[in-house]
Motif scaffolding. Structure first.
Motif, PDB file in Angstrom:
ATOM      1  N   VAL A   1     -12.936  -1.734   5.861  1.00  0.00           N
ATOM      2  CA  VAL A   1     -11.878  -0.873   6.397  1.00  0.00           C
ATOM      3  C   VAL A   1     -12.401   0.537   6.636  1.00  0.00           C
ATOM      4  O   VAL A   1     -12.059   1.184   7.642  1.00  0.00           O
ATOM      5  CB  VAL A   1     -10.673  -0.864   5.436  1.00  0.00           C
ATOM      6  CG1 VAL A   1      -9.638   0.162   5.874  1.00  0.00           C
ATOM      7  CG2 VAL A   1     -10.035  -2.247   5.370  1.00  0.00           C
TER       8      VAL A   1
ATOM      9  N   THR B   1     -15.368   1.428   7.495  1.00  0.00           N
ATOM     10  CA  THR B   1     -16.172   1.453   8.718  1.00  0.00           C
ATOM     11  C   THR B   1     -15.296   1.638   9.949  1.00  0.00           C
ATOM     12  O   THR B   1     -15.614   2.431  10.848  1.00  0.00           O
ATOM     13  CB  THR B   1     -16.984   0.154   8.836  1.00  0.00           C
ATOM     14  OG1 THR B   1     -17.840   0.023   7.691  1.00  0.00           O
ATOM     15  CG2 THR B   1     -17.829   0.158  10.092  1.00  0.00           C
ATOM     16  N   ILE B   2     -14.175   0.939   9.978  1.00  0.00           N
ATOM     17  CA  ILE B   2     -13.274   1.041  11.128  1.00  0.00           C
ATOM     18  C   ILE B   2     -12.566   2.394  11.150  1.00  0.00           C
ATOM     19  O   ILE B   2     -12.489   3.067  12.190  1.00  0.00           O
ATOM     20  CB  ILE B   2     -12.256  -0.110  11.094  1.00  0.00           C
ATOM     21  CG1 ILE B   2     -12.978  -1.457  11.164  1.00  0.00           C
ATOM     22  CG2 ILE B   2     -11.256   0.017  12.239  1.00  0.00           C
ATOM     23  CD1 ILE B   2     -12.063  -2.651  10.998  1.00  0.00           C
TER      24      ILE B   2
ATOM     25  N   ALA C   1     -12.819   5.558  13.849  1.00  0.00           N
ATOM     26  CA  ALA C   1     -11.656   6.129  14.529  1.00  0.00           C
ATOM     27  C   ALA C   1     -11.589   7.642  14.332  1.00  0.00           C
ATOM     28  O   ALA C   1     -11.319   8.397  15.284  1.00  0.00           O
ATOM     29  CB  ALA C   1     -10.381   5.470  14.011  1.00  0.00           C
TER      30      ALA C   1
ATOM     31  N   THR D   1     -23.171   4.809  12.697  1.00  0.00           N
ATOM     32  CA  THR D   1     -22.156   3.758  12.764  1.00  0.00           C
ATOM     33  C   THR D   1     -22.781   2.383  12.580  1.00  0.00           C
ATOM     34  O   THR D   1     -22.233   1.523  11.874  1.00  0.00           O
ATOM     35  CB  THR D   1     -21.414   3.832  14.105  1.00  0.00           C
ATOM     36  OG1 THR D   1     -20.812   5.130  14.248  1.00  0.00           O
ATOM     37  CG2 THR D   1     -20.328   2.771  14.178  1.00  0.00           C
TER      38      THR D   1
ATOM     39  N   VAL E   1     -22.019  -0.382   9.656  1.00  0.00           N
ATOM     40  CA  VAL E   1     -21.684  -1.783   9.923  1.00  0.00           C
ATOM     41  C   VAL E   1     -22.600  -2.707   9.124  1.00  0.00           C
ATOM     42  O   VAL E   1     -22.146  -3.697   8.529  1.00  0.00           O
ATOM     43  CB  VAL E   1     -21.785  -2.067  11.433  1.00  0.00           C
ATOM     44  CG1 VAL E   1     -21.650  -3.560  11.709  1.00  0.00           C
ATOM     45  CG2 VAL E   1     -20.706  -1.301  12.193  1.00  0.00           C
TER      46      VAL E   1
ATOM     47  N   SER F   1     -21.625  -2.720   5.511  1.00  0.00           N
ATOM     48  CA  SER F   1     -20.406  -3.508   5.310  1.00  0.00           C
ATOM     49  C   SER F   1     -20.713  -5.000   5.301  1.00  0.00           C
ATOM     50  O   SER F   1     -20.177  -5.753   4.480  1.00  0.00           O
ATOM     51  CB  SER F   1     -19.390  -3.189   6.408  1.00  0.00           C
ATOM     52  OG  SER F   1     -19.021  -1.825   6.378  1.00  0.00           O
TER      53      SER F   1
END
Length: 268
Positions: free
Chosen positions: A97, A99-100, A104, A179, A183, A186
């Protein structure tokens, strides 16, 4: 041998080690430490509120979110070496979560910075046009001097307009690189949580796979971890992506065979 299915190549990656050098447990610990340092700035951001420093609503929510992530890390990270299924699964969800959400927030801050920079450039351009169109009491310089000054002015304007291009490109490259690292971290933590779940099923539960080949849910009602609020929380987390968390080993073996066969064919 059955032909390889196309869907097996579209599945979520499941790393077997961290960078091919360390175990998934070590990778999970390093990823959690990196996330800890990344979110520690939220504490300093909250302290700035008491100093009277003005912050935007987006910054305040980002700092509060960082504090929540730190609290979740404090609860889940100590259970990495204990191989606790519930806490490792929760830690995997925290990383996924985050990471997302971080992507954003990065996009929102980048858009705000770009709009502010564009507005500032437009303001400077408008001020320059107003200054150029304003009447002046001074005498106009000779034509020869105008011809000498125009190329220098154009060169200076072009340099000012293109000065931010390399900086912007470098910033975009760094953001994309960080990023991708997020990922990968994660994926490592999720693979570790999956390994802990499957190991718990092997040691504490009977091997009773369903029709899809998935292992039994250790958080199901009547299962060893299905009691109370912990069981409800575990069932909620496993319900999203059940095929990943409790997917059978046959799929992993088939995927490994396909990768090995493709690698061997490429070397011929």
């Amino acid at each position: 041998m059955p032909p390889p299915s196309r869907t097996s190549w579209l599945r979520l990656p499941r790393p077997k080690s961290f960078l091919g050098l360390m175990s998934l447990q070590t990778g999970t610990e390093l990823a959690s430490i990196a996330l800890l340092f990344n979110k520690a700035i939220g504490v300093y951001g909250i302290l700035t509120l008491f100093t009277g420093y003005s912050l935007s609503a987006l910054q305040v929510t980002a700092y509060l979110y960082s504090v929540l992530v730190l609290a979740a890390l404090a609860l889940c990270a100590p259970h990495i070496r204990k191989l606790s299924p519930l806490h490792t699964l929760a830690l995997a969800w925290v990383h996924a979560v985050d990471t997302i959400v971080s992507a954003a927030y990065t996009a929102a801050f980048a858009a705000g910075w770009y709009l502010a920079a564009a507005h500032g450039t437009a303001g400077l351009t408008g001020a320059g046009e107003e200054g150029a169109g304003a009447p002046s009491n001074r005498e106009a310089p000779p034509r020869r001097q105008q011809q000498h000054d125009e190329p220098q002015a154009q060169a200076a304007q072009g340099k000012a307009g293109g000065a931010g291009v390399p900086d912007t490109a470098a910033s975009i490259v760094l953001v994309v690189a960080f990023t991708l690292v997020r990922v990968y971290f994660s994926l490592v933590v999720m693979a570790f949580a999956r390994m802990v779940l499957l190991r718990f099923v092997d040691e504490r539960m009977d091997e009773a796979h369903d029709s899809s080949g998935a292992s039994p849910d250790p958080f199901a009602v009547g299962a060893p971890l299905g009691e109370g609020w912990r069981g409800r929380l575990g069932r909620a987390m496993v319900s999203f992506g059940r095929g990943y968390w409790l997917g059978g080993r046959k799929e992993d073996e088939e995927w490994a065979r396909q990768v090995n066969s493709k690698f061997r064919s490429s070397r011929r």
